[in-house]
Design a protein around this motif. Structure first.
Motif, PDB file in Angstrom:
ATOM      1  N   TYR A 115       0.620  -0.917  -0.364  1.00 48.11           N
ATOM      2  CA  TYR A 115      -0.250   0.220   0.243  1.00 48.11           C
ATOM      3  C   TYR A 115       0.594   1.393   0.006  1.00 48.11           C
ATOM      4  CZ  TYR A 115      -3.745   3.437   1.495  1.00 48.11           C
ATOM      5  OH  TYR A 115      -4.276   4.266   2.200  1.00 48.11           O
ATOM      6  N   LEU A 116       2.025   0.994   0.842  1.00 45.79           N
ATOM      7  CA  LEU A 116       3.001   2.508   0.833  1.00 45.79           C
ATOM      8  C   LEU A 116       3.600   2.412  -0.181  1.00 45.79           C
ATOM      9  CD1 LEU A 116       3.946   1.988   5.227  1.00 45.79           C
ATOM     10  CD2 LEU A 116       2.622   3.299   3.667  1.00 45.79           C
ATOM     11  N   ARG A 117       3.955   1.325  -0.972  1.00 47.52           N
ATOM     12  CA  ARG A 117       5.035   1.631  -1.844  1.00 47.52           C
ATOM     13  C   ARG A 117       4.134   2.059  -2.929  1.00 47.52           C
ATOM     14  NH1 ARG A 117       8.124  -3.977  -1.296  1.00 47.52           N
ATOM     15  NH2 ARG A 117      10.091  -3.162   0.073  1.00 47.52           N
ATOM     16  N   VAL A 183      -1.305   3.127   7.434  1.00 51.02           N
ATOM     17  CA  VAL A 183      -0.915   2.980   6.185  1.00 51.02           C
ATOM     18  C   VAL A 183      -1.695   4.180   6.054  1.00 51.02           C
ATOM     19  CG1 VAL A 183      -0.029   0.948   5.992  1.00 51.02           C
ATOM     20  CG2 VAL A 183      -2.717   1.057   5.381  1.00 51.02           C
ATOM     21  N   TYR A 184      -2.849   4.229   6.010  1.00 49.95           N
ATOM     22  CA  TYR A 184      -3.456   5.606   5.111  1.00 49.95           C
ATOM     23  C   TYR A 184      -2.586   7.108   5.901  1.00 49.95           C
ATOM     24  CZ  TYR A 184      -7.132   8.872   3.919  1.00 49.95           C
ATOM     25  OH  TYR A 184      -7.911  10.002   3.138  1.00 49.95           O
ATOM     26  N   GLY A 203      14.837  10.557   0.924  1.00 47.17           N
ATOM     27  CA  GLY A 203      15.053   9.323   0.528  1.00 47.17           C
ATOM     28  C   GLY A 203      15.255   8.563   2.610  1.00 47.17           C
ATOM     29  N   GLU A 204      14.876   8.514   3.129  1.00 44.73           N
ATOM     30  CA  GLU A 204      14.557   7.999   4.118  1.00 44.73           C
ATOM     31  C   GLU A 204      13.008   7.870   4.512  1.00 44.73           C
ATOM     32  OE1 GLU A 204      15.640  10.611   6.851  1.00 44.73           O
ATOM     33  OE2 GLU A 204      17.539  10.471   7.090  1.00 44.73           O
ATOM     34  N   VAL A 205      12.241   8.423   3.408  1.00 41.56           N
ATOM     35  CA  VAL A 205      10.850   7.645   3.484  1.00 41.56           C
ATOM     36  C   VAL A 205      10.044   6.311   3.557  1.00 41.56           C
ATOM     37  CG1 VAL A 205       8.074   7.763   2.799  1.00 41.56           C
ATOM     38  CG2 VAL A 205       9.782   9.400   3.200  1.00 41.56           C
ATOM     39  N   GLU A 206      10.932   5.527   2.413  1.00 44.97           N
ATOM     40  CA  GLU A 206      10.539   4.220   2.239  1.00 44.97           C
ATOM     41  C   GLU A 206      10.849   3.276   3.810  1.00 44.97           C
ATOM     42  OE1 GLU A 206      10.435   0.536  -0.718  1.00 44.97           O
ATOM     43  OE2 GLU A 206      10.980   2.630  -1.188  1.00 44.97           O
ATOM     44  N   PRO A 207      12.264   3.569   3.944  1.00 42.66           N
ATOM     45  CA  PRO A 207      12.878   2.526   5.200  1.00 42.66           C
ATOM     46  C   PRO A 207      11.680   3.322   6.705  1.00 42.66           C
ATOM     47  CG  PRO A 207      14.747   3.739   4.629  1.00 42.66           C
ATOM     48  CD  PRO A 207      13.490   4.361   3.787  1.00 42.66           C
ATOM     49  N   GLU A 210       8.534   0.891   6.249  1.00 42.62           N
ATOM     50  CA  GLU A 210       8.963  -0.381   6.980  1.00 42.62           C
ATOM     51  C   GLU A 210       9.056  -0.405   8.328  1.00 42.62           C
ATOM     52  OE1 GLU A 210      11.931  -3.039   4.207  1.00 42.62           O
ATOM     53  OE2 GLU A 210      11.707  -1.183   3.396  1.00 42.62           O
ATOM     54  N   ALA A 211       9.528   1.281   8.793  1.00 45.12           N
ATOM     55  CA  ALA A 211       9.921   0.910  10.482  1.00 45.12           C
ATOM     56  C   ALA A 211       8.933   0.948  11.310  1.00 45.12           C
ATOM     57  CB  ALA A 211      11.131   1.815  10.769  1.00 45.12           C
ATOM     58  N   ILE A 212       8.024   1.653  10.766  1.00 46.56           N
ATOM     59  CA  ILE A 212       6.970   1.518  11.734  1.00 46.56           C
ATOM     60  C   ILE A 212       5.783   0.648  10.843  1.00 46.56           C
ATOM     61  CG2 ILE A 212       6.808   4.230  10.796  1.00 46.56           C
ATOM     62  CD1 ILE A 212       4.573   4.309   9.468  1.00 46.56           C
ATOM     63  N   LEU A 213       5.735  -0.180  10.059  1.00 46.58           N
ATOM     64  CA  LEU A 213       4.783  -1.829   9.786  1.00 46.58           C
ATOM     65  C   LEU A 213       5.418  -2.279  11.011  1.00 46.58           C
ATOM     66  CD1 LEU A 213       4.628  -1.106   5.995  1.00 46.58           C
ATOM     67  CD2 LEU A 213       2.850  -1.119   7.958  1.00 46.58           C
TER      68      LEU A 213
END
Length: 223
Positions: A115-117, A183-184, A203-207, A210-213
């Motif tokens: 969802y986030l990607r 996620v929303y 550049g830190e958004v995707e990591p 993953e961390a909050i998931l």
């Protein structure tokens, strides 16, 4: 003396009458439907007012040409939303292919990351689907069915996780809503440009996603 030959008149040039409107060939677009969907998407990305006529202008066709495919603005935006869902489902399939098949919690994490990607790759699509300003969601049957399937998928995964004893508590509905809100909300923060003020670089958004998931999964998992 031989009589002089008569002078030959130059051949008259045939002048074609101007073609009537009925005689003109219609403008042929290779894939007009796709061009209109793309044009509407770009208008939404720009924050411009989306209309069938403006999409036609962007696609390079006459104002009346699109109405064979999209009789209204809602019909056009529903087609854009359906394309967004198609991309989302593709992201889910990729995520599930890498997830362990016997780990429901791992699959829930994969669904959230998909969802986030999707939102990160397709912010305009996320905006179109997540807000009610572009079309009547209740009139979008295909989109509603697809959303219902994704919600049901999440519910099944939670039920499997509970059956395996992976969850800390049994309130599955509350857990599912919390996952959706997570996620929303993250995607909304990204689209609305909140992360710089929280010290999260691009550049830190995707990591960070993953961390909050992982933090959420740790919170609902039975220790």
């Amino acid at each position: 003396m031989p009589s002089p030959k008569p002078k030959r008149r130059p051949a008259a040039r045939l002048r074609r009458a101007p073609a009537s409107t009925a005689d003109r060939k219609p403008y042929h677009h290779g894939d007009l439907r796709r061009a209109l969907v793309d044009a509407a998407l770009h208008l939404a990305v720009e924050g411009a007012e989306v209309s069938v006529r403006e999409a036609a202008r962007r696609a390079g066709v006459s104002p009346g040409a699109p109405f064979r495919h999209f009789p209204s603005r809602d019909a056009l935006m529903i087609a854009v939303a359906v394309e967004a869902q198609r991309r989302f489902r593709s992201e889910i399939e990729l995520a599930f292919a890498a997830a362990p098949p016997d780990d429901p919690l791992g699959q829930i994490r994969s669904l959230g990351l998909a969802y986030l990607r999707w939102a990160m790759k397709n912010p305009a699509h996320f905006e179109i689907i997540s807000t009610g300003k572009y079309f009547d969601h209740d009139a979008a049957g295909e989109l509603s069915r697809d959303n219902a399937e994704i919600i049901a998928m999440m519910a099944r995964l939670l039920e499997e996780a509970a059956a395996r004893g992976q969850l800390r508590h049994g309130d599955l509905k509350r857990t599912q809503i919390a996952a959706r809100a997570l996620v929303y909300g993250f995607a909304r923060m990204l689209i609305d440009g909140h992360f710089p003020r929280w010290g999260v670089a691009e550049g830190e958004v995707e990591p960070m996603a993953e961390a909050i998931l992982d933090l959420f999964i740790d919170g609902i998992a039975k220790c």
